[in-house]
Write an enzyme that holds these catalytic residues in place. Structure first.
Site, PDB file in Angstrom:
ATOM      1  N   GLU A   1      10.444  86.469  26.585  1.00 42.51           N
ATOM      2  CA  GLU A   1      11.302  87.184  27.523  1.00 42.51           C
ATOM      3  C   GLU A   1      10.591  87.735  28.764  1.00 42.51           C
ATOM      4  OE1 GLU A   1      14.599  89.490  25.213  1.00 42.51           O
ATOM      5  OE2 GLU A   1      12.860  89.376  23.882  1.00 42.51           O
TER       6      GLU A   1
ATOM      7  N   CYS B   1      15.726  74.504  22.333  1.00 42.22           N
ATOM      8  CA  CYS B   1      16.756  74.598  21.279  1.00 42.22           C
ATOM      9  C   CYS B   1      17.242  73.217  20.897  1.00 42.22           C
ATOM     10  CB  CYS B   1      17.908  75.497  21.724  1.00 42.22           C
ATOM     11  SG  CYS B   1      19.209  74.669  22.659  1.00 42.22           S
TER      12      CYS B   1
END
Length: 1232
Positions: free
Chosen positions: A1174, A125
């Site tokens: 995930e 990020c």
């Protein structure tokens, strides 16, 4: 508002406060509040936004800058990392501050640290990246040739929630002198952004005059001598005042800083520095000596000076106090004063100095006193200051010093319990304690520091006498009465732990008389340098699809050039907002009193549903002012009942908000369960988990001619636009949502955690049965999931949970019952791996229980029950292509499981109180393609230069949507990927997009990019055929002149097909090895081997980062992260970095090896790939069972009852100690 001078050598009057930022001089306005921090000034006043902000507690590291100045006493140049979020602006007068922009940029050239972090996949990020860069840069200036382990310690105050740290550490360790890839920096690289040391000026001071007056009348003083300080203290003795050095305590005890009317900066008082010898050979330490300087001095004294050998151990312990930036900016005396103000605070400095028999000298300018530390805690310190401490020489002959600190994570954490022990032992006289020892504890209670009765008991007794040890343990447990602590561990845990720590010390003191297997119980877990391996193969289809490459924006992120929502310059007329949050729940709202803050719009209804719920908004001219004003607002309310704050409490009170019909899957459960020889039942409660994103909640709205432009970091821009349209009664074409642009409402970590939704807490009850063939026959799950105060998306969460509870194992019969429970807390929501993360742990513990009951090897039992092709899963799908057996066999061999199990058995045999364990398991994650909207990509080609802009409808969170879509477009267009530029997601450019979630958004956008690029390529085909040798730029020019459209929208929309609930399954296998210190409950993940089936990876470099990041987030969920709520007010007590602990670099597996399964194309997925963001989180559950194996080994060796070890995660050191069952019978001395 400020004056800027481009020349760094201009001389101004000493009375004008100023500082340098990136070698540019700025005046500090006198109307800034003394409470304003350096971070506020950089971001809000100077608009230098590369330095980020998140926690405002010195706990996350994203705000780190480098400070360079002339030492007030020695005159030498000082360079160090600084947490700008807690550093008072006026304490930086005269400093040279270097931010991430000052060391490198796209224009000036990136700094090697920036480029290595980015090119090594160390930025996902990217919000934390400038902090990591500046932590490294600041400390390399001081230590340009560090070792690999020292480089790792650079980051003990930095948090990354994305990467799992391994790529960051690998990239940064190229800066180490002992690295195989060593590329140490030269002095030119380390001097960017600041003048030379010879040009540094003495820091200006202000005598008795305040240099700033605040909006509440607060005053900030900057005395330059001890005489000035005493004069100020004499004047202000009766008024609320506070001495400030590094202000690091403000991150822990925020109310202390807020209550002071007068702030006295003592950093520039030269008389308070220095380390010198006393007349009797002791060591005198000035009170302003930093913790870092203390570590350096103590290490030196411990090596070279007789009588101070114990100081090496003290220095080692001090390295676990807070973090690098705090230790370099906090003085030891300030830490003692935190203990003085808060007796319950487990001060490591107090414990260590008290055990070292230190005394302190204090003065009010008129008289001086020399006090032992216990007396200091009782002394009225108003108008007084600590001048120094004196450490006496201690005869090294027979002297034994040990200290301990047991914490929720390895570093940057307050202690559950800390202790330091000093005793003299005569080995020749049966290891007799020759004088009264010093046994000092922290974390027991505010009233208990010395174990006086135990000290008296041990004097003149032999440590080899069994009665001595047992008597000492009994005496200590009787006199240590731990207090209840809201965020601490139980009194029972801390009482037992205190005894265990003393026992470890006694083992150490008489280690020479003990077998090594016993003496090793005295050892603590030693941190090794972390290492990693990445095993993958690039499968190009065609290039650059399948090539490992960093994200296109990675270097901009590492250099602070990437603009996040809160990074845009403030418009002249812009207002900033802050929530007023409800303090308690449930409650009825009466009124909002805003005597000192102008009342604005009321948000909440008459009912307060959870503590932290927004009830009003305050508007101000800056975010700092809005936050301050919000704190002044008093909410008048009446509590209407006792809050429900946990899922277990909700179940006990039958607080059901929704119950789904029971599901029966496969064979009849009762028939499958009844009659089986092996039947088990149990339950576990799984705690919540916070997202803990480093970029916290932010939003901005700007009225424009086209309507409202909303800027926010959001996973679903279309849903946000639809919601706002409905609430405001405006058509959607007047609401434009943009990602990646600035914000005008920013919430720091504390308020965010108070109101933010979290992963739900769950209570899961199970019954299961297995047959004599060791095959799972039936499983029943009764699940109560926490909804919070209202239903949000609980039905979807319930489906994910039910569809994941089988994990990787076949069972022919399931019975499923699921209830949603109401609590007085924020509503629950999706967090990474929303269903599989809790389900995989629950299933793994069920399988563990069955294996225990059957008396079989749990690894072999799980292997026998893995899904095979043709079996029907819990959703009703026929399993095909999972590759479970293949991955299990390949990883079993690659991880050398059999060899390591033998080594572990040998280790455990030779170490009574240190045990290792290993476990292996698998996970399966259903990837859903049934979505209500398409994924879209817009491509625009520029004929002027051949560049390409790409916009996609997903939310880039570091998972690499942009770079993968760019790879797909570049492959189809057959161009260099460097021609592609990613643009921000915009709901007007790409409307009607699907939510970013479920890990599959990247592949959908890749296919959309393929569709868009294919359209353009077909349009260009005639032009290319007519001009086969034309360059790309010339080709586009000719196409444009021929009227060919060079823009296209690609769209991808797909369903699950003939499968129920998923398109395919993303699968993996993991092996984890742990080592446990049985006496403290602390453990280390020694090694983790992961193998994931990602099909054909679109970008294996990015995908490996996703695997590691998910695994480490799971490690936190299963072993560390917990939320605690006040039972009276429902307030979240774990609302900051000092009480909600996520993993840091020191907590990850010391050896992390990732394998990507080769030659496994996924026919059901886009471009033959599989989603990966995930699924790996579930493999971290093996960390829990690996620790369990170690505990079981201890219990078996010590003859404890054989029983299945049940517990409620997270598996903290407290629970490890509880499960181990250490008792007085174990704490004995066994001689050779």
């Amino acid at each position: 508002m400020y004056r800027q001078t481009t020349g760094s050598m201009e001389i101004q009057a000493p009375s004008d406060p100023y500082l340098f930022v990136n070698d540019v001089r700025y005046e500090i306005p006198r109307d800034c509040s003394p409470e304003m921090t350096l971070n506020d000034f950089l971001r809000e006043v100077l608009e230098i936004k590369g330095t980020k902000v998140m926690c405002k507690e010195a706990g996350c590291g994203c705000c780190i800058v480098c400070a360079v100045y002339k030492h007030p006493s020695s005159g030498e140049a000082v360079s160090k990392p600084v947490n700008s979020c807690i550093t008072p602006l006026y304490s930086t007068v005269g400093w040279h501050v270097i931010t991430v922009e000052g060391i490198g940029s796209a224009k000036a050239g990136y700094h090697p640290i920036q480029s290595r972090l980015a090119d090594g996949y160390g930025s996902q990020c990217g919000y934390c990246s400038p902090g990591f860069v500046m932590s490294a840069y600041s400390q390399l200036r001081d230590n340009p040739r560090p070792t690999e382990l020292e480089v790792e310690h650079f980051f003990d105050g930095n948090i990354c929630r994305c990467t799992g740290y391994r790529p960051i550490l690998d990239a940064m360790k190229t800066l180490a002198c002992d690295s195989e890839r060593s590329q140490c920096l030269d002095m030119e690289d380390l001097s960017r952004g600041c003048c030379s040391a010879s040009a540094l000026e003495k820091i200006p001071t202000s005598g008795l005059a305040p240099i700033a007056r605040g909006w509440r009348g607060q005053r900030f003083y900057n005395p330059g001598s001890l005489a000035d300080l005493f004069a100020l203290l004499g004047r202000l003795r009766s008024q609320p005042h506070r001495l400030v050095f590094g202000n690091t305590s403000a991150g822990v005890f925020k109310e202390d800083a807020a209550s002071a009317e007068h702030l006295l900066n003592i950093r520039n008082v030269p008389e308070l520095y220095g380390i010198r010898d006393s007349e009797d050979g002791g060591l005198i330490i000035g009170s302003s000596v930093s913790l870092h300087e203390l570590i350096v001095a103590f290490n030196d004294a411990g090596r070279r000076r007789p009588g101070f050998g114990h100081l090496g151990s003290v220095a080692e312990h001090l390295q676990r106090v807070a973090n690098q930036a705090v230790r370099r900016n906090a003085c030891w005396a300030g830490n003692l004063m935190m203990k003085h103000a808060h007796p319950e605070f487990p001060s490591d400095v107090y414990v260590l100095l008290e055990a070292s028999r230190a005394t302190v000298r204090i003065s009010d300018g008129v008289s001086e006193q020399q006090l032992v530390l216990a007396d200091l805690l009782r002394q009225d310190m108003r108008g007084r200051v600590i001048l120094s401490a004196t450490l006496p020489k201690i005869n090294d002959d027979g002297h034994h010093f040990r200290s301990f600190k047991v914490t929720p994570r390895r570093l940057n954490a307050h202690a559950y319990l800390n202790a330091a022990f000093s005793l003299s032992v005569d080995k020749k006289d049966g290891y007799r304690v020759t004088e009264r020892p010093s046994l000092v504890f922290g974390g027991v209670s505010g009233k208990f520091n010395h174990a006086v009765k135990t000290e008296n008991y041990l004097q003149n007794r032999s440590l080899l006498d069994e009665e001595t040890v047992s008597g000492a343990m009994q005496t200590l447990e009787a006199e240590a009465n731990p207090a209840e602590e809201a965020c601490g561990t139980s009194p029972e845990h801390r009482r037992g732990l205190a005894a265990n720590l003393l026992y470890k010390c006694l083992l150490s003191a008489c280690a020479d008389a003990l077998p090594r297997s016993e003496a090793s119980g005295a050892d603590t877990l030693e941190r090794r340098a972390q290492s990693g391996q990445q095993d993958y193969e690039e499968e190009l289809q065609p290039a650059p699809i399948g090539r490992a490459m960093p994200k296109l924006e990675a270097r901009a992120q590492a250099a602070g050039e990437a603009k996040y929502v809160n990074d845009a310059p403030a418009a002249r007329s812009e207002l900033f907002a802050a929530f007023v949050q409800a303090p308690e729940a449930p409650a009825a709202l009466r009124d909002i009193k805003a005597d000192e803050a102008e009342k604005e719009e009321l948000l909440a209804s008459s009912e307060i549903r959870y503590s932290g719920q927004p009830v009003a908004i305050v508007l101000a001219s800056s975010q700092w002012a809005a936050d301050q004003a919000a704190r002044l607002v008093v909410v008048d309310y009446e509590q209407t009942g006792d809050p429900i704050t946990s899922v277990a409490e909700a179940v006990a009170k039958n607080s059901v908000i929704m119950q789904a019909p029971d599901d029966n899957v496969g064979e009849d459960f009762d028939q499958a369960y009844d009659g089986q020889a092996c039947q088990v039942e149990g339950q576990l409660v799984i705690n919540e988990q916070a997202h803990f994103s480093i970029e916290t909640l932010t939003a901005s709205v700007a009225p424009t001619e086209e309507g409202l432009v909303v800027t926010a970091p959001h996973q679903w821009v279309d849903a946000l636009a639809m919601t706002l349209s409905r609430i405001l009664g405006r058509p959607a074409n007047q609401i434009r949502v943009v990602l990646g642009r600035p914000v005008r409402m920013y919430m720091s970590l504390g308020p965010t955690l108070a109101l933010a939704m979290k992963r739900p807490g769950m209570l899961l009850r199970y019954r299961a049965a297995a047959g004599p063939d060791e095959k799972l026959r039936a499983a029943s799950w009764d699940i109560s999931s926490e909804a919070g105060y209202t239903l949000n998306m609980q039905a979807m969460l319930a489906d994910e949970l039910k569809h994941s509870i089988d994990s990787a194992f076949f069972c022919p019969s399931y019975r499923l019952s699921l209830k949603q429970m109401r609590t007085d807390k924020p509503e629950s929501t999706f967090v990474r791996g929303p269903g599989p993360a809790p389900a995989c742990l629950a299933n793994l513990l069920l399988m563990d229980h069955l294996a225990f009951q059957l008396g079989v090897d749990p690894i072999e039992f799980k292997y026998r029950n893995l899904y095979s092709d043709g079996q029907i899963d819990i959703v009703g799908n026929t399993r095909r292509g999972d590759n479970f057996q293949r991955m299990w066999r390949e990883l079993h061999q690659a991880a050398e499981v059999e060899k390591r199990l033998a080594e572990i058995a040998e280790f455990n045999k030779n170490n009574r109180f240190r045990k290792r364990g290993l476990d292996m398991s698998a996970s399966s994650y259903n990837i859903f393609y049934d979505r209500g909207r398409p994924s879209q990509v817009y491509l625009a080609l520029q004929a002027s230069d051949g560049s390409v802009t790409l916009s996609h409808g997903g939310a880039e969170m570091g998972q690499g949507i942009g770079v993968k879509a760019a790879q797909a477009a570049a492959a189809i267009l057959e161009i260099d990927i460097n021609l592609v530029k990613i643009k921000a997601t915009d709901s007007h450019v790409l409307p009607n997009n699907e939510v970013t979630g479920g890990s599959s958004t990247s592949e959908w956008n890749c296919q959309a990019a393929v569709e868009a690029a294919t359209q353009i390529k077909e349009r260009l085909r005639p032009i290319r055929e007519a001009n086969p040798d034309a360059s790309w730029k010339d080709l586009l020019n000719k196409a444009s002149q021929a009227g060919v459209s060079l823009a296209a929208m690609g769209s991808y929309y797909c369903k699950n097909g003939d499968r129920k609930g998923s398109r395919y399954s993303s699968t993996g296998v993991g092996v984890t090895e742990a080592e446990v210190d049985i006496l403290t409950g602390e453990f280390e993940i020694r090694r983790a081997d992961l193998m994931m089936d990602v099909g054909k990876s679109l970008n294996p470099g990015v995908d490996i980062g996703q695997i590691e990041g998910a695994f480490v987030m799971g490690l936190g969920y299963y072993t560390m992260e917990r939320t605690l709520y006040d039972s009276d007010s429902a307030k979240n007590l774990t609302d900051g970095t000092w009480n909600y602990k996520v993993p840091q670099a020191a907590d990850i597996p010391r050896d992390l090896r990732v394998h990507v399964l080769r030659n496994s194309p996924n026919e059901a997925g886009v471009l033959s790939t599989k989603a990966i963001g995930e699924p790996p989180i579930s493999l971290a559950a093996t960390c829990v069972t690996a620790v369990k194996r170690a505990i079981e080994a201890f219990r078996e060796q010590t003859g404890k009852p054989k029983q299945f070890l049940a517990f409620d995660p997270p598996l903290t050191p407290e629970k490890v100690l509880q499960l181990s069952g250490v008792s007085a019978a174990d704490r004995v001395i066994r001689q050779k």
